[in-house]
Design an enzyme around this catalytic site. Structure first.
Site, short mmCIF file in Angstrom:
data_model
loop_
_atom_site.label_atom_id
_atom_site.label_comp_id
_atom_site.label_asym_id
_atom_site.label_seq_id
_atom_site.Cartn_x
_atom_site.Cartn_y
_atom_site.Cartn_z
N GLY A 1 0.75 -5.18 0.72
CA GLY A 1 -0.32 -5.38 -0.26
C GLY A 1 0.16 -6.12 -1.51
O GLY A 1 -0.63 -6.76 -2.19
N ALA B 1 0.85 -1.20 0.00
CA ALA B 1 0.00 0.00 0.00
C ALA B 1 0.88 1.24 0.00
O ALA B 1 2.01 1.21 0.51
CB ALA B 1 -0.90 -0.01 1.24
N GLU C 1 -0.11 -9.59 -0.54
CA GLU C 1 -1.55 -9.91 -0.49
C GLU C 1 -2.13 -10.06 -1.89
O GLU C 1 -3.00 -10.90 -2.12
CB GLU C 1 -2.28 -8.81 0.30
CG GLU C 1 -1.94 -8.86 1.79
CD GLU C 1 -2.38 -7.62 2.55
OE1 GLU C 1 -2.23 -6.51 2.00
OE2 GLU C 1 -2.85 -7.76 3.69
N GLU D 1 4.13 -4.90 7.50
CA GLU D 1 3.30 -3.84 8.11
C GLU D 1 3.65 -3.60 9.57
O GLU D 1 3.59 -2.49 10.07
CB GLU D 1 1.81 -4.19 7.98
CG GLU D 1 1.26 -4.14 6.56
CD GLU D 1 1.41 -5.45 5.79
OE1 GLU D 1 2.17 -6.35 6.24
OE2 GLU D 1 0.78 -5.58 4.74
N1 COA Z 1 4.56 3.27 -0.20
C1 COA Z 1 5.01 4.46 -0.57
N2 COA Z 1 6.27 4.68 -0.99
C2 COA Z 1 7.11 3.64 -1.01
C3 COA Z 1 6.70 2.35 -0.64
C4 COA Z 1 5.35 2.18 -0.21
N3 COA Z 1 4.86 1.00 0.15
N4 COA Z 1 7.74 1.52 -0.77
C5 COA Z 1 8.76 2.25 -1.22
N5 COA Z 1 8.39 3.53 -1.38
C6 COA Z 1 9.19 4.67 -1.86
C7 COA Z 1 10.30 5.06 -0.88
O1 COA Z 1 9.81 5.90 0.11
C8 COA Z 1 11.28 5.72 -1.82
O2 COA Z 1 10.80 7.01 -2.11
P1 COA Z 1 11.86 8.20 -2.43
O3 COA Z 1 12.60 7.75 -3.65
O4 COA Z 1 10.97 9.37 -2.66
O5 COA Z 1 12.73 8.29 -1.22
C9 COA Z 1 11.14 4.91 -3.11
O6 COA Z 1 9.87 4.27 -3.04
C10 COA Z 1 12.18 3.82 -3.25
O7 COA Z 1 12.24 3.11 -2.03
P2 COA Z 1 13.63 2.73 -1.33
O8 COA Z 1 13.33 2.30 0.06
O9 COA Z 1 14.61 3.86 -1.50
O10 COA Z 1 14.08 1.53 -2.26
P3 COA Z 1 14.87 0.23 -1.84
O11 COA Z 1 15.14 -0.47 -3.11
O12 COA Z 1 16.03 0.57 -0.95
O13 COA Z 1 13.85 -0.61 -0.93
C11 COA Z 1 11.75 -1.62 -0.38
C12 COA Z 1 12.66 -1.10 -1.49
C13 COA Z 1 10.42 -2.00 -1.06
C14 COA Z 1 12.36 -2.86 0.28
C15 COA Z 1 11.52 -0.54 0.70
O14 COA Z 1 11.18 0.67 0.06
C16 COA Z 1 10.41 -0.85 1.67
O15 COA Z 1 10.63 -1.57 2.62
N6 COA Z 1 9.20 -0.31 1.41
C17 COA Z 1 8.07 -0.45 2.31
C18 COA Z 1 7.40 -1.79 2.14
C19 COA Z 1 6.23 -1.88 3.09
O16 COA Z 1 6.32 -1.65 4.29
N7 COA Z 1 5.06 -2.26 2.52
C20 COA Z 1 3.85 -2.43 3.30
C21 COA Z 1 3.09 -1.17 3.31
S1 COA Z 1 1.67 -1.32 4.37
#
Ligand code: COA
Length: 258
Positions: A107, A64, A110, A130
């Site tokens: 998500g 999400a 999911e 989450e």
């Molecule tokens: N929602 C909104 N933005 C997100 C996102 C999400 N679920 N997941 C990643 N992003 C954004 C980051 O904030 C970052 O934004 P920026 O470039 O403006 O700083 C960009 O996407 C890239 O993410 P980044 O963390 O720099 O990339 P990465 O390759 O190092 O890591 C992930 C990728 C997916 C492992 C990491 O971003 C992450 O853990 N995301 C959250 C996943 C999560 O908790 N999902 C459940 C949501 S309820």
């Protein structure tokens, strides 16, 4: 409908390919979730032989869109919206295959769980992180994950937020197959095309009865199967399949989809 955050294509074999294309990480924003729901409705109106749901090579979907989170009021809108769109996809009367490369988190995981069958690339990473935000899954993760990997593993994953790589995902039953990343799309299409040559009504009945049975007591599920076993013999393809076997041997039937 014209989509902006995903593409929906249909091949000559009547396989639908839904590809998420929402920026780099495929965050499931409200807008993308609405498009997934609209795509599922479009597919339900004219069901294809099979559906492939996929993302880009590094991100199936990062979950999400966290930037759209707020308090309980927002959660009361976001949760049902995600769940209803994934339910619409899950309810399609054909096999829905997730072709997962890279991150399938929150998500995204999911979404993969709402699909009937998950093919992972060897770079795939699944998880319900989450809890690291201080929240829990809201798109079916606490319900579909334990039904897929078992209650104890689901609790460990949801309560620690630990991510699992492709091989472990395969071992625990979260991924049904693992293939090399450059073979992922071909393998998903190969499976979908094989299915497209099968008896569609019987395939839909099989999915329907398995899904319904998974929500009932065994005796009720077995009764549903008996009713469906009679129903399937009303199809043209059942007559074609049986006749073809008796005349030509196994696997040679040419089905009509009726
Ligand atoms: N929602 C909104 N933005 C997100 C996102 C999400 N679920 N997941 C990643 N992003 C954004 C980051 O904030 C970052 O934004 P920026 O470039 O403006 O700083 C960009 O996407 C890239 O993410 P980044 O963390 O720099 O990339 P990465 O390759 O190092 O890591 C992930 C990728 C997916 C492992 C990491 O971003 C992450 O853990 N995301 C959250 C996943 C999560 O908790 N999902 C459940 C949501 S309820």
């Amino acid at each position: 409908m014209a989509f902006e955050l995903l593409t929906l294509e249909r091949t000559d074999d009547d396989v639908a390919v839904l590809t998420l294309a929402n920026g780099k990480v495929n965050a499931l924003s409200g807008e993308l979730v609405a498009e997934i729901h609209a795509a599922a409705d479009e597919l339900a109106a004219a069901p294809p032989a099979a559906v492939i749901v996929t993302g880009n090579e590094r991100f199936f979907a990062a979950g999400a869109d966290i930037s759209q989170f707020g308090g309980p009021e927002e959660a009361a809108v976001i949760g049902p919206r995600i769940l209803e769109s994934l339910d619409a996809l899950a309810a399609l009367p054909c096999l829905v295959i997730a072709a997962v490369s890279g991150y399938a988190l929150g998500g995204g995981c999911e979404l993969a769980l709402a699909c009937d069958y998950r093919i992972a690339s060897d770079t795939a990473v699944f998880g319900q992180p989450e809890i690291l935000l201080g929240i829990i899954p809201g798109g079916g993760g606490t319900q579909r994950l334990p039904r897929t990997v078992g209650v104890s593993v689901a609790k460990e994953l949801c309560i620690t937020g630990r991510q699992v790589a492709a091989e472990e995902a395969h071992r625990i039953g979260l991924a049904d197959e693992v293939v090399a990343v450059d073979e992922l799309q071909d393998r998903a299409m190969e499976l979908a095309v094989t299915i497209s040559k099968g008896p569609r009504v019987a395939q839909a009945i099989a999915k329907r009865v398995i899904d319904a049975g998974a929500q009932t007591a065994l005796a009720d599920g077995l009764r549903l199967e008996q009713e469906a076993f009679v129903e399937v013999f009303r199809t043209e393809d059942s007559q074609i399949g049986v006749k073809s076997f008796l005349e030509n041997g196994p696997g040679k039937a040419e089905f009509t989809g009726r």
